[in-house]
Design a protein around this motif. Structure first.
Motif, mmCIF file in Angstrom:
data_model
loop_
_atom_site.group_PDB
_atom_site.id
_atom_site.type_symbol
_atom_site.label_atom_id
_atom_site.label_comp_id
_atom_site.label_asym_id
_atom_site.label_seq_id
_atom_site.Cartn_x
_atom_site.Cartn_y
_atom_site.Cartn_z
ATOM 1 N N GLY A 31 4.303 6.668 -5.575
ATOM 2 C CA GLY A 31 4.247 7.311 -4.264
ATOM 3 C C GLY A 31 4.320 6.346 -3.094
ATOM 4 N N ALA A 32 4.474 5.049 -3.374
ATOM 5 C CA ALA A 32 4.539 4.063 -2.293
ATOM 6 C C ALA A 32 5.736 4.340 -1.390
ATOM 7 C CB ALA A 32 4.638 2.657 -2.879
ATOM 8 N N PRO A 33 5.566 4.269 -0.078
ATOM 9 C CA PRO A 33 6.670 4.551 0.859
ATOM 10 C C PRO A 33 7.637 3.373 0.966
ATOM 11 C CG PRO A 33 4.690 4.014 2.088
ATOM 12 C CD PRO A 33 4.290 4.035 0.635
ATOM 13 N N LEU A 34 8.313 3.071 -0.128
ATOM 14 C CA LEU A 34 9.250 1.946 -0.150
ATOM 15 C C LEU A 34 10.486 2.270 0.684
ATOM 16 C CD1 LEU A 34 9.046 0.944 -3.918
ATOM 17 C CD2 LEU A 34 7.578 0.266 -2.012
ATOM 18 N N GLY A 35 11.023 1.263 1.324
ATOM 19 C CA GLY A 35 12.183 1.470 2.165
ATOM 20 C C GLY A 35 11.852 2.105 3.501
ATOM 21 N N ARG A 36 10.565 2.271 3.795
ATOM 22 C CA ARG A 36 10.119 2.818 5.073
ATOM 23 C C ARG A 36 9.468 1.719 5.906
ATOM 24 N NH1 ARG A 36 9.181 8.148 5.741
ATOM 25 N NH2 ARG A 36 9.164 7.461 7.936
ATOM 26 N N SER A 37 9.554 1.857 7.205
ATOM 27 C CA SER A 37 8.919 0.897 8.091
ATOM 28 C C SER A 37 7.406 1.008 7.996
ATOM 29 C CB SER A 37 9.353 1.145 9.541
ATOM 30 O OG SER A 37 8.562 0.363 10.435
ATOM 31 N N HIS A 38 6.749 -0.143 8.001
ATOM 32 C CA HIS A 38 5.285 -0.131 8.016
ATOM 33 C C HIS A 38 4.758 0.353 9.362
ATOM 34 C CE1 HIS A 38 6.488 -3.907 9.831
ATOM 35 N NE2 HIS A 38 5.260 -4.109 10.287
ATOM 36 N N LYS B 236 1.747 3.279 8.696
ATOM 37 C CA LYS B 236 0.475 3.022 9.376
ATOM 38 C C LYS B 236 -0.669 3.807 8.730
ATOM 39 C CE LYS B 236 1.977 3.722 13.674
ATOM 40 N NZ LYS B 236 1.965 3.728 15.176
ATOM 41 N N GLU B 237 -0.355 4.989 8.221
ATOM 42 C CA GLU B 237 -1.389 5.789 7.555
ATOM 43 C C GLU B 237 -1.888 5.098 6.297
ATOM 44 O OE1 GLU B 237 -2.953 8.104 4.428
ATOM 45 O OE2 GLU B 237 -0.794 7.687 4.447
ATOM 46 N N PHE C 85 -6.406 -3.908 13.753
ATOM 47 C CA PHE C 85 -7.535 -3.372 12.994
ATOM 48 C C PHE C 85 -7.432 -1.858 12.798
ATOM 49 C CE2 PHE C 85 -8.534 -7.151 15.402
ATOM 50 C CZ PHE C 85 -8.941 -7.999 14.391
ATOM 51 N N GLU C 86 -6.233 -1.353 13.109
ATOM 52 C CA GLU C 86 -5.933 0.060 12.866
ATOM 53 C C GLU C 86 -4.717 0.219 11.954
ATOM 54 O OE1 GLU C 86 -7.729 2.652 13.847
ATOM 55 O OE2 GLU C 86 -9.188 1.335 14.832
ATOM 56 N N GLY C 87 -4.240 -0.900 11.406
ATOM 57 C CA GLY C 87 -3.104 -0.839 10.486
ATOM 58 C C GLY C 87 -1.796 -1.349 11.054
ATOM 59 N N GLU C 88 -1.803 -1.852 12.272
ATOM 60 C CA GLU C 88 -0.592 -2.430 12.859
ATOM 61 C C GLU C 88 -0.608 -3.928 12.588
ATOM 62 O OE1 GLU C 88 -0.331 -1.315 16.955
ATOM 63 O OE2 GLU C 88 -0.636 0.817 16.521
ATOM 64 N N PRO D 254 4.077 -6.157 5.985
ATOM 65 C CA PRO D 254 3.390 -6.150 4.693
ATOM 66 C C PRO D 254 4.268 -5.497 3.615
ATOM 67 C CG PRO D 254 2.660 -4.286 5.972
ATOM 68 C CD PRO D 254 3.682 -5.003 6.822
ATOM 69 N N SER D 255 3.907 -5.736 2.380
ATOM 70 C CA SER D 255 4.556 -5.049 1.259
ATOM 71 C C SER D 255 3.881 -3.690 1.070
ATOM 72 C CB SER D 255 4.428 -5.864 -0.025
ATOM 73 O OG SER D 255 4.665 -5.061 -1.164
#
Length: 389
Positions: free
Chosen positions: A41-48, A54-55, A247-250, A255-256
């Protein structure tokens, strides 16, 4: 019964093998529940930076807080370059305005000393202990800034508690906790900066680090500008204010998302075994098996001399048989035999440490595998002694 005579049945290989022979101290064994299909379910090929990216990053931060019971007013960030990057980010961003005490009892702590003294050229008081020992913590003044490693991965020596750190102190404590987080009880009220990496106690994938900042650390960041240039990946403030997005995921760099998904799986597994108390219990049980084994065999001992400072994750052992002519060669030969038998991978001592074995006992390792390994160590020891006689 221990077999102390190699001429007896000690040369007969044990019948039971560890199901998982991965006892490396980093990257460490994956959680027992791990399978590659669980990462589908990893969002591969999507922008972080897309909402889904970010979620997932925010979920990793929130899950870390939940499992480790980190106070709500502490910031948690995902940063580049594993624990090393996180420690250096803290040192280069925070140190300088006051005297610093550098504490080291293993190779990575010694590396932080080099950064402070030779790179940053700080007014530093350096306290170093030999492998297997720890510095006099009672003599540390925490009104100074203090940089230390909670659990020495290469020495098997850990800080016994945080009582030596004053609750009300003028200095900041910067703690490299990469082999301690998720296996030892960290006193958050005594720690201002805490760092660790995913590939240690939770068996996550490498390259990502975590940094945890107390309100006092944030205050220092927003009130102090270092006199040296800061690389982009070290910058935690902009215009004198904390970059809250980190500190909110940005994240600072890309990241991988596959590694993030793997970390989320590990966090879920940790919660399934009782979160931090359960993880501590698992590590203690594993280290306890080894402690019982060495108590019954006089030719092997824990490198950490004081039981109060012995690690429950990176357990370092040394052969004490004085008749062994080449200690380093003997230890390497024992480790090689165990790997050849596919019962223990990567358990030789760290290259800078005294010769011996290093067995990872973190919570992702099953106690039954540690139990199965012990007779094999005995077999390898006696077999190698016989071969060299």
């Amino acid at each position: 019964m221990a077999i102390d005579d190699p001429a007896r049945d000690g040369l007969r290989a044990p019948e039971i093998r560890p199901v998982n022979p991965r006892f490396s101290s980093g990257p460490c064994a994956k959680p027992p529940a791990f399978t590659l299909d669980k990462l589908s379910g990893a969002p591969l090929g999507r922008s972080h930076r897309a909402p889904i990216g970010k979620e997932r990053l925010k979920a990793a931060i929130d899950g870390t807080r939940a499992v480790l019971d980190i106070p709500h007013d502490y910031r948690i960030g995902i940063v580049p370059a594993s624990d090393t990057g996180a420690v250096e980010m803290a040192m280069w961003s925070l140190l300088g305005p006051r005297k610093v005490e550098m504490l080291a009892w293993e190779s990575f702590g010694t590396g932080w000393v080099t950064d402070a003294v030779k790179q940053l050229k700080l007014d530093a008081e350096v306290k170093i202990a030999d492998y297997g020992e720890i510095v006099d913590l009672g003599g540390v003044d925490t009104d100074n800034d203090v940089v230390f490693t909670w659990n020495g991965t290469t020495s098997g020596v850990r800080v016994p508690d945080g009582d030596w750190i004053k609750p009300k102190r003028a200095g900041l404590t910067i703690c490299d906790a990469t082999s301690a987080a998720f296996a030892q009880d960290l006193p958050w009220d005594r720690l201002d900066v805490t760092t660790f990496s995913w590939q240690k106690v939770l068996g996550g994938e490498a390259a990502h680090g975590m940094i945890v900042l107390s309100p006092r650390a944030v205050e220092r960041l927003e009130s102090y500008t270092p006199p040296w240039p800061l690389p982009k990946i070290f910058r935690l403030t902009k215009g004198g204010k904390l970059i809250e997005g980190i500190f909110e995921g940005e994240t600072i760099n890309t990241p991988s998302m596959l590694a993030v998904e793997d970390y989320l799986l590990a966090l879920d597994w940790a919660q399934s075994v009782g979160s931090l108390p359960g993880m501590i219990e698992r590590a203690d049980a594993n280290a306890g098996i080894i402690a019982d084994f060495i108590a019954d065999h006089e030719w092997i001992a824990n490198l950490a001399k004081d039981p109060a400072t012995r690690s429950n994750t990176s357990v370092c052992l040394q052969f004490t048989d004085a008749s062994i002519a080449d200690g380093a060669g003997f230890a390497k030969a024992v480790a090689k035999r165990l790997e050849a038998e596919r019962v223990a991978y990567d358990i030789g001592a760290y290259r800078d440490a005294p010769p011996g074995l290093r067995i990872w006992c973190g919570g992702t390792v099953e106690t039954s595998d540690i139990q199965a390994l012990m007779p094999w160590i005995e077999w390898a020891y006696h077999t190698e002694r016989a071969a060299q006689s």
